[in-house]
Design an enzyme around this catalytic site. Structure first.
Site, mmCIF file in Angstrom:
data_model
loop_
_atom_site.group_PDB
_atom_site.id
_atom_site.type_symbol
_atom_site.label_atom_id
_atom_site.label_comp_id
_atom_site.label_asym_id
_atom_site.label_seq_id
_atom_site.Cartn_x
_atom_site.Cartn_y
_atom_site.Cartn_z
ATOM 1 N N CYS A 266 0.860 -1.196 0.000
ATOM 2 C CA CYS A 266 0.000 0.000 0.000
ATOM 3 C C CYS A 266 0.891 1.239 0.000
ATOM 4 C CB CYS A 266 -0.945 0.002 1.195
ATOM 5 S SG CYS A 266 -1.868 -1.547 1.416
ATOM 6 N N ALA A 267 1.802 1.294 -0.979
ATOM 7 C CA ALA A 267 2.952 2.198 -0.916
ATOM 8 C C ALA A 267 2.675 3.632 -1.355
ATOM 9 C CB ALA A 267 4.085 1.637 -1.780
ATOM 10 N N PRO A 269 1.524 7.425 -1.750
ATOM 11 C CA PRO A 269 2.249 8.090 -2.835
ATOM 12 C C PRO A 269 3.762 7.924 -2.808
ATOM 13 C CG PRO A 269 1.689 9.695 -1.175
ATOM 14 C CD PRO A 269 1.071 8.397 -0.717
ATOM 15 N N GLY A 271 6.289 8.158 0.023
ATOM 16 C CA GLY A 271 7.255 8.736 0.950
ATOM 17 C C GLY A 271 8.068 7.687 1.675
ATOM 18 N N LYS A 272 7.418 6.605 2.105
ATOM 19 C CA LYS A 272 8.126 5.548 2.823
ATOM 20 C C LYS A 272 8.981 4.717 1.871
ATOM 21 C CE LYS A 272 4.557 5.374 6.392
ATOM 22 N NZ LYS A 272 3.767 6.486 5.793
ATOM 23 N N ASP A 313 -3.184 -6.218 -5.568
ATOM 24 C CA ASP A 313 -3.870 -6.166 -4.285
ATOM 25 C C ASP A 313 -2.985 -6.861 -3.250
ATOM 26 O OD1 ASP A 313 -5.494 -6.429 -2.079
ATOM 27 O OD2 ASP A 313 -7.267 -7.030 -3.205
ATOM 28 N N ASP A 328 1.628 -0.078 5.518
ATOM 29 C CA ASP A 328 0.938 1.158 5.896
ATOM 30 C C ASP A 328 -0.489 0.990 5.396
ATOM 31 O OD1 ASP A 328 0.067 3.669 6.478
ATOM 32 O OD2 ASP A 328 1.524 4.732 5.243
ATOM 33 N N CYS A 381 -2.318 5.698 9.882
ATOM 34 C CA CYS A 381 -2.419 7.116 10.259
ATOM 35 C C CYS A 381 -3.782 7.349 10.905
ATOM 36 C CB CYS A 381 -2.210 8.024 9.057
ATOM 37 S SG CYS A 381 -3.299 7.701 7.655
#
Length: 453
Positions: A266-267, A269, A271-272, A313, A328, A381
């Site tokens: 679930c990368a 946009p 940043g990680k 998925d 994430d 988050c």
């Protein structure tokens, strides 16, 4: 207001030859965004991005429209209460765009540096554009003028009510999880404009000096002043990227090493993913959204970083086990309310519960992708414990081959407040005090580090 969530047809289209009063198109867009976000429960940024091209606004008016809409959602409880208290019979029914127009105007009168006469006059002009709301233009004029006269009293009353801009279900959730005093501090922090943080490839102190920022204990750079990101030093050469300081913590727990294979599920946009790649690891960035992955790819290209990009998925994707996996997970995003205040008004308890079920499936899939001795970092988050602490407890009960590895203060700049009794990360918006309210705090995040035995 009686017809607050009632479906209604869009306001009648304007005639092409109409000449707008200066500033009216920006207010028109702001009210349209407020209306659609509340009716359709869609994200403000997504709505604005879709409506902006057809509005024809220049950059200054587009910025004003966004400021009005964001402020309206940040202080929506206060605005609604103030308007309702000045409507003896409540909001008129079948009044078309009456409510969003007054909401946008009240946001300007109470919280933005806009002359009262401009906010009122343009709102009345806007009301006259639709025959349903035009009938109530005199009522709207009276309400807004009274708001302007009584602004100090409205703001004093709002300041005394810590929960005045927070929906009831979130008050209940946070009070149960953290206690009423902490819940009130969370709610109050959401009234402040958020800080702007950067993750840098190297030399945080040097970039803080160049950009007029400060280095946070965790290594992120926080800008003192808001500026156009693309025009800042280091943007074109890819020296840094925008990332909330709390959102940068999960990769610090992951501690990627050069040569390791690491999956970022679930990368987008990205940043990680950028953090992982910048550490020298071989990153695989996976997301089910092709458009979001295209944005991730563009971000990595600007930064001069590389990753394997997979559209799939995460709940069903199969691959050889990785040295480390970062999940994430999709969540209610209540930890981002300070930056995205519309979240408080578009999410419901059933969204949280539905997403919690998805998170459990994704965690099980992530476990299968983690090799023996490998690390799995799960984060959201969200301020909701159903999406954080309770997920970890349930996961460890299902997967006895994993154990928690507690976080040490030295791993997050010596901070102790964000580490809970289990050794997991739980950041709260009112933590990380700074010189001013805007330079204080960070997003609400949960993260845990799990080791496969």
């Amino acid at each position: 207001m009686a017809d607050r969530f009632a479906p209604r047809r869009p306001p009648r289209a304007a005639a092409p030859e109409r000449e707008d009063a200066p500033g009216l198109p920006a207010r028109r867009l702001a009210a349209a965004v407020i209306d659609e976000v509340l009716r359709a429960r869609v994200a403000l940024d997504e709505t604005l991005e879709r409506l902006l091209p057809e509005s024809g606004l220049d950059a200054a008016d587009a910025s004003l429209a966004r400021a009005i809409a964001v402020t309206a959602f940040r202080r929506l409880g206060t605005i609604r209460h103030a308007i309702d208290a000045r409507l003896d019979r409540g909001s008129p029914r079948q009044s078309g765009p009456f409510e969003p127009i007054l909401t946008a105007a009240a946001a300007q009168i109470l919280f933005l540096d806009v002359p009262d006469h401009a906010a009122v006059d343009l709102a009345i002009r806007h009301l006259h554009e639709d025959q349903r709301s035009a009938r109530y233009a005199a009522l709207g004029n009276a309400v807004l003028r009274r708001l302007a006269r009584e602004r100090d009293a409205v703001l004093a009353e709002a300041q005394a009510d810590a929960f005045g801009d927070t929906p009831d279900w979130l008050i209940e959730s946070w009070s149960a999880a953290y206690g009423e005093e902490t819940a009130a501090a969370i709610a109050m922090s959401h009234r402040e404009e958020p800080p702007l943080d950067l993750s840098v490839k190297a030399d945080p102190a040097g970039w803080a000096d160049k950009l007029g920022g400060i280095v946070l204990p965790t290594g992120s750079v926080r800008l003192r002043e808001r500026q156009a990101i693309a025009g800042l030093p280091g943007f074109e050469e890819g020296a840094w990227w925008v990332q909330d300081a709390a959102a940068a913590l999960p990769v610090r727990l992951l501690a990627p090493q050069p040569g390791e294979r690491i999956a970022d599920l679930c990368a987008a946009p990205g940043g990680k993913t950028a953090q992982i790649a910048a550490a020298g690891a071989s990153a695989t960035a996976l997301d089910r959204s092709g458009p979001r992955l295209r944005r991730l790819k563009a971000n990595l290209a600007r930064l001069g970083l590389a990753a394997e990009i997979v559209t799939a998925d995460a709940a069903s994707w199969k691959a050889d086990p990785f040295d480390a996996v970062l999940l994430d997970a999709p969540c209610s995003a209540t930890g981002t309310i300070r930056r995205h205040p519309d979240v408080a008004w578009t999410k419901l308890p059933e969204d949280r519960d539905r997403l919690a079920a998805l998170q459990a499936r994704l965690l099980d899939a992530a476990a299968a992708l983690t090799k023996p001795g490998g690390r799995l970092v799960y984060c959201t988050c969200s301020l909701e414990q159903q999406e954080g602490e309770e997920q970890t407890s349930a996961f460890l009960a299902r997967h006895p081959q994993f154990r928690r590895e507690p976080v040490r203060p030295a791993e997050i700049g010596g901070l102790t407040d964000p580490i809970d009794g289990n050794g997991d990360i739980r950041t709260l918006p009112q933590q990380l005090p700074g010189e001013t309210p805007r330079l204080s705090g960070w997003a609400g995040f949960y993260a845990t580090r799990l080791i496969r035995l």
